[in-house]
Write a protein that holds these residues in place. Structure first.
Motif, PDB file in Angstrom:
ATOM      1  N   VAL A  88       0.835  -1.204   0.000  1.00 40.89           N
ATOM      2  CA  VAL A  88       0.000   0.000   0.000  1.00 40.89           C
ATOM      3  C   VAL A  88       0.872   1.258   0.000  1.00 40.89           C
ATOM      4  O   VAL A  88       0.584   2.220  -0.710  1.00 40.89           O
ATOM      5  N   ALA A  89       1.956   1.245   0.779  1.00 38.14           N
ATOM      6  CA  ALA A  89       2.871   2.387   0.795  1.00 38.14           C
ATOM      7  C   ALA A  89       3.460   2.632  -0.594  1.00 38.14           C
ATOM      8  O   ALA A  89       3.600   3.785  -1.024  1.00 38.14           O
ATOM      9  N   THR A  90       3.765   1.565  -1.303  1.00 40.29           N
ATOM     10  CA  THR A  90       4.301   1.692  -2.659  1.00 40.29           C
ATOM     11  C   THR A  90       3.226   2.179  -3.630  1.00 40.29           C
ATOM     12  O   THR A  90       3.453   3.092  -4.421  1.00 40.29           O
ATOM     13  N   GLU A  91       2.049   1.571  -3.558  1.00 37.33           N
ATOM     14  CA  GLU A  91       0.960   1.941  -4.469  1.00 37.33           C
ATOM     15  C   GLU A  91       0.512   3.392  -4.281  1.00 37.33           C
ATOM     16  O   GLU A  91       0.106   4.046  -5.238  1.00 37.33           O
ATOM     17  N   THR A  92       0.564   3.891  -3.056  1.00 39.16           N
ATOM     18  CA  THR A  92       0.144   5.267  -2.781  1.00 39.16           C
ATOM     19  C   THR A  92       1.274   6.261  -3.030  1.00 39.16           C
ATOM     20  O   THR A  92       1.089   7.455  -2.824  1.00 39.16           O
ATOM     21  N   GLN A  93       2.415   5.763  -3.450  1.00 39.46           N
ATOM     22  CA  GLN A  93       3.592   6.602  -3.738  1.00 39.46           C
ATOM     23  C   GLN A  93       3.940   7.490  -2.537  1.00 39.46           C
ATOM     24  O   GLN A  93       4.171   8.682  -2.662  1.00 39.46           O
ATOM     25  N   PHE A  94       3.995   6.851  -1.377  1.00 42.48           N
ATOM     26  CA  PHE A  94       4.274   7.567  -0.131  1.00 42.48           C
ATOM     27  C   PHE A  94       5.584   8.349  -0.200  1.00 42.48           C
ATOM     28  O   PHE A  94       5.676   9.453   0.332  1.00 42.48           O
ATOM     29  N   THR A  95       6.570   7.809  -0.872  1.00 43.32           N
ATOM     30  CA  THR A  95       7.893   8.437  -0.895  1.00 43.32           C
ATOM     31  C   THR A  95       7.906   9.786  -1.606  1.00 43.32           C
ATOM     32  O   THR A  95       8.836  10.566  -1.402  1.00 43.32           O
ATOM     33  N   ILE A  96       6.898  10.071  -2.428  1.00 48.61           N
ATOM     34  CA  ILE A  96       6.897  11.365  -3.116  1.00 48.61           C
ATOM     35  C   ILE A  96       5.842  12.324  -2.576  1.00 48.61           C
ATOM     36  O   ILE A  96       5.676  13.417  -3.121  1.00 48.61           O
ATOM     37  N   TYR A 132      -2.699   9.426   1.025  1.00 49.51           N
ATOM     38  CA  TYR A 132      -2.275   9.399   2.425  1.00 49.51           C
ATOM     39  C   TYR A 132      -3.357   8.728   3.281  1.00 49.51           C
ATOM     40  O   TYR A 132      -3.064   7.884   4.124  1.00 49.51           O
ATOM     41  N   GLU A 133      -4.595   9.125   3.065  1.00 53.62           N
ATOM     42  CA  GLU A 133      -5.716   8.568   3.839  1.00 53.62           C
ATOM     43  C   GLU A 133      -5.832   7.061   3.629  1.00 53.62           C
ATOM     44  O   GLU A 133      -6.152   6.326   4.556  1.00 53.62           O
ATOM     45  N   ARG A 134      -5.547   6.595   2.422  1.00 50.24           N
ATOM     46  CA  ARG A 134      -5.603   5.159   2.133  1.00 50.24           C
ATOM     47  C   ARG A 134      -4.566   4.402   2.962  1.00 50.24           C
ATOM     48  O   ARG A 134      -4.864   3.355   3.553  1.00 50.24           O
ATOM     49  N   LEU A 135      -3.334   4.911   3.016  1.00 46.27           N
ATOM     50  CA  LEU A 135      -2.291   4.256   3.801  1.00 46.27           C
ATOM     51  C   LEU A 135      -2.618   4.330   5.289  1.00 46.27           C
ATOM     52  O   LEU A 135      -2.455   3.341   6.013  1.00 46.27           O
TER      53      LEU A 135
END
Length: 148
Positions: A88-96, A132-135
């Motif tokens: 999920v962190a990858t799919e939501t592109q948390f790093t950007i 963000y809310e999804r993660l």
């Protein structure tokens, strides 16, 4: 033989005397880096506003630690759940995601939330960032948060 005789100085002897100093300097350089190793795992919670803060930490081992006004239904997360959170962190592109976001028209007495994945932390004031809310929802569900 060069370096082993006294003619040009005892280079081998000098190197032997310098070795403990070099080893000590190398050790001194490594120790601070080990003490400041990057954070791993996940963390999330709320802070500020007119409500009690809390934080939940999920270690890479799956162990869950809580701090503040929160209750969780799980004290350990399985490796499969950790993998799902990483996905999920990858799919939501948390790093950007930007490190801090203030949603328009969010009142100042509303608490902000934060998510940390590894060493990266993102804070949001309001609910205007769906990724963000999804993660955050996935993290809360993984440990069964009851934050009252």
């Amino acid at each position: 033989m060069v370096g082993l005789t006294r003619e040009g100085g005892d280079r081998l002897g000098t190197m032997r005397r310098a070795l403990p100093l070099v080893a000590l300097l190398a050790l001194a350089a490594v120790l601070p880096a080990a003490a400041a190793s990057p954070q791993t795992g996940f963390a999330f919670g709320r802070l500020g506003g007119n409500i009690r803060p809390y934080s939940v930490l999920i270690a890479n081992s799956g162990v869950v630690h809580i701090y503040g006004a929160v209750k969780v239904g799980r004290t350990r997360v399985t490796p499969i759940q950790l993998a799902a959170l990483n996905r999920v962190a990858t799919e939501t592109q948390f790093t950007i995601l930007p490190a801090t976001m203030n949603c328009h028209a969010t009142l100042p007495d509303i608490a902000s939330t934060f998510i940390r994945v590894g060493a990266r932390t993102v804070r949001v004031h309001g609910g205007c960032v769906p990724r963000y809310e999804r993660l955050l929802k996935a993290l809360k569900a993984a440990v069964r948060v009851s934050d009252g």
